[in-house]
Scaffold this motif. Structure first.
Motif, short mmCIF file in Angstrom:
data_model
loop_
_atom_site.label_atom_id
_atom_site.label_comp_id
_atom_site.label_asym_id
_atom_site.label_seq_id
_atom_site.Cartn_x
_atom_site.Cartn_y
_atom_site.Cartn_z
N VAL A 44 0.86 -1.18 0.00
CA VAL A 44 0.00 0.00 0.00
C VAL A 44 0.90 1.24 0.00
O VAL A 44 1.30 1.73 1.06
N PRO A 45 1.25 1.76 -1.17
CA PRO A 45 2.07 2.97 -1.22
C PRO A 45 1.25 4.22 -0.85
O PRO A 45 0.10 4.36 -1.28
N VAL A 46 1.85 5.09 -0.06
CA VAL A 46 1.18 6.30 0.42
C VAL A 46 2.13 7.48 0.24
O VAL A 46 3.33 7.37 0.55
N VAL A 47 1.62 8.60 -0.25
CA VAL A 47 2.39 9.84 -0.27
C VAL A 47 1.60 10.93 0.42
O VAL A 47 0.37 11.00 0.30
N SER A 48 2.31 11.77 1.16
CA SER A 48 1.69 12.88 1.87
C SER A 48 2.44 14.15 1.53
O SER A 48 3.65 14.26 1.80
N LEU A 49 1.74 15.11 0.93
CA LEU A 49 2.32 16.38 0.53
C LEU A 49 2.13 17.40 1.64
O LEU A 49 1.03 17.51 2.21
N CYS A 50 3.18 18.15 1.97
CA CYS A 50 3.12 19.12 3.08
C CYS A 50 2.64 18.40 4.33
O CYS A 50 1.64 18.78 4.95
N ALA A 51 3.37 17.36 4.70
CA ALA A 51 2.92 16.42 5.73
C ALA A 51 2.93 16.97 7.14
O ALA A 51 2.33 16.38 8.04
N GLY A 52 3.61 18.09 7.37
CA GLY A 52 3.68 18.63 8.72
C GLY A 52 4.30 17.64 9.68
O GLY A 52 5.36 17.06 9.41
N ASP A 69 1.93 -3.40 5.49
CA ASP A 69 1.79 -3.33 4.03
C ASP A 69 2.09 -1.94 3.50
O ASP A 69 2.32 -1.77 2.29
N VAL A 70 2.04 -0.95 4.38
CA VAL A 70 2.19 0.44 3.96
C VAL A 70 3.66 0.79 3.74
O VAL A 70 4.53 0.42 4.53
N ARG A 71 3.92 1.48 2.66
CA ARG A 71 5.21 2.12 2.40
C ARG A 71 4.90 3.57 2.09
O ARG A 71 4.20 3.87 1.11
N ALA A 72 5.36 4.47 2.94
CA ALA A 72 4.92 5.86 2.85
C ALA A 72 6.10 6.81 2.70
O ALA A 72 7.19 6.58 3.24
N ARG A 73 5.84 7.89 1.97
CA ARG A 73 6.79 9.00 1.89
C ARG A 73 6.06 10.28 2.27
O ARG A 73 5.09 10.66 1.63
N LEU A 74 6.52 10.91 3.33
CA LEU A 74 5.97 12.17 3.82
C LEU A 74 6.96 13.27 3.46
O LEU A 74 8.15 13.17 3.79
N LEU A 81 9.29 20.60 11.73
CA LEU A 81 8.09 19.78 11.57
C LEU A 81 8.46 18.40 11.01
O LEU A 81 7.92 17.38 11.45
N ALA A 82 9.39 18.38 10.06
CA ALA A 82 9.83 17.10 9.50
C ALA A 82 10.49 16.24 10.58
O ALA A 82 10.26 15.02 10.65
N GLU A 83 11.28 16.86 11.44
CA GLU A 83 11.93 16.11 12.51
C GLU A 83 10.90 15.58 13.50
O GLU A 83 11.03 14.46 14.01
#
Length: 212
Positions: A44-52, A69-74, A81-83
């Motif tokens: 389950v690929p997931v992308v989050s834009l401006c993920a905060g 199952d999830v592989r995500a890129r935030l 915020l990224a940290e």
């Protein structure tokens, strides 16, 4: 790219369970959970834009049966915020937090088409032309059947109905929309079209002062 703004202060209301942002977060998390529940078998690929701080996805993955199952890129431009998102995702090795400009399509190379695309905290902070541009590019981010979750305030001008129409014009069907009287706008659309190749080298939006 994002304008100068104190995004740490902007995120502070998330710690108040009675705030509109906190209630909106709960609505988004419920829809993230529902999207993962209906995701097909397999990765389950997931992308989050401006993920905060990544709360919408990370807090759901903590106890979701599909977490492995999830592989995500935030992607988040603000280093602090990224940290914070990295700290929250500790123990979730399948979650990558990237510090960078989320408006650049290059950030998602190798991760799309995705099953879940999060566009939260964006549409209230960019122009209507940039909203249209982002939605126009959405088929590059989605595999057939993918879910897009987006947010937009309901203040004037209330663009929520128009945003729904713009998604529908690009091959998406509305799955859920928050009630007009809730004090916030959360929309969920499912992609029924054919994925388009990612066009790298594009900038989809620039943040403007104000919004939510």
């Amino acid at each position: 790219m994002e304008s100068e703004m104190d995004w740490r202060q902007w995120h502070a209301p998330y710690d108040d369970p009675e705030s509109a942002l906190s209630r909106r977060l709960e609505a988004v998390k419920a829809q993230v959970r529902a999207a993962l529940d209906r995701a097909p078998d397999g990765p389950v690929p997931v992308v989050s834009l401006c993920a905060g701080q990544g709360r919408d996805l990370i807090e759901v993955l903590a106890d979701h049966p599909r977490r492995d199952d999830v592989r995500a890129r935030l992607v988040e431009l603000h280093p602090e915020l990224a940290e914070s998102a990295r700290e929250r995702s500790r123990g979730l090795d399948q979650v990558e937090v990237r510090t960078g400009d989320a408006s650049l399509t290059d950030q998602y190379d190798g991760m799309v088409p995705a099953e879940l695309v999060l566009l939260c905290g964006i549409f209230g902070n960019i122009t209507s032309d940039d909203i249209r541009r982002t939605i126009h590019a959405a088929p590059q981010f989605c595999r057939t059947g993918a879910t897009v979750i987006w947010t937009r305030h309901r203040g004037a001008p209330d663009l929520v109905p128009a945003i729904s129409e713009w998604f529908e014009a690009r091959g998406f069907e509305q799955v859920w929309l928050s009630d007009r009287d809730s004090g916030f706008g959360v929309g969920v659309h499912r992609f029924t079209g054919v994925p388009q190749p990612l066009v790298t080298g594009q900038s989809l939006f620039s943040f403007v002062p104000g919004g939510a």
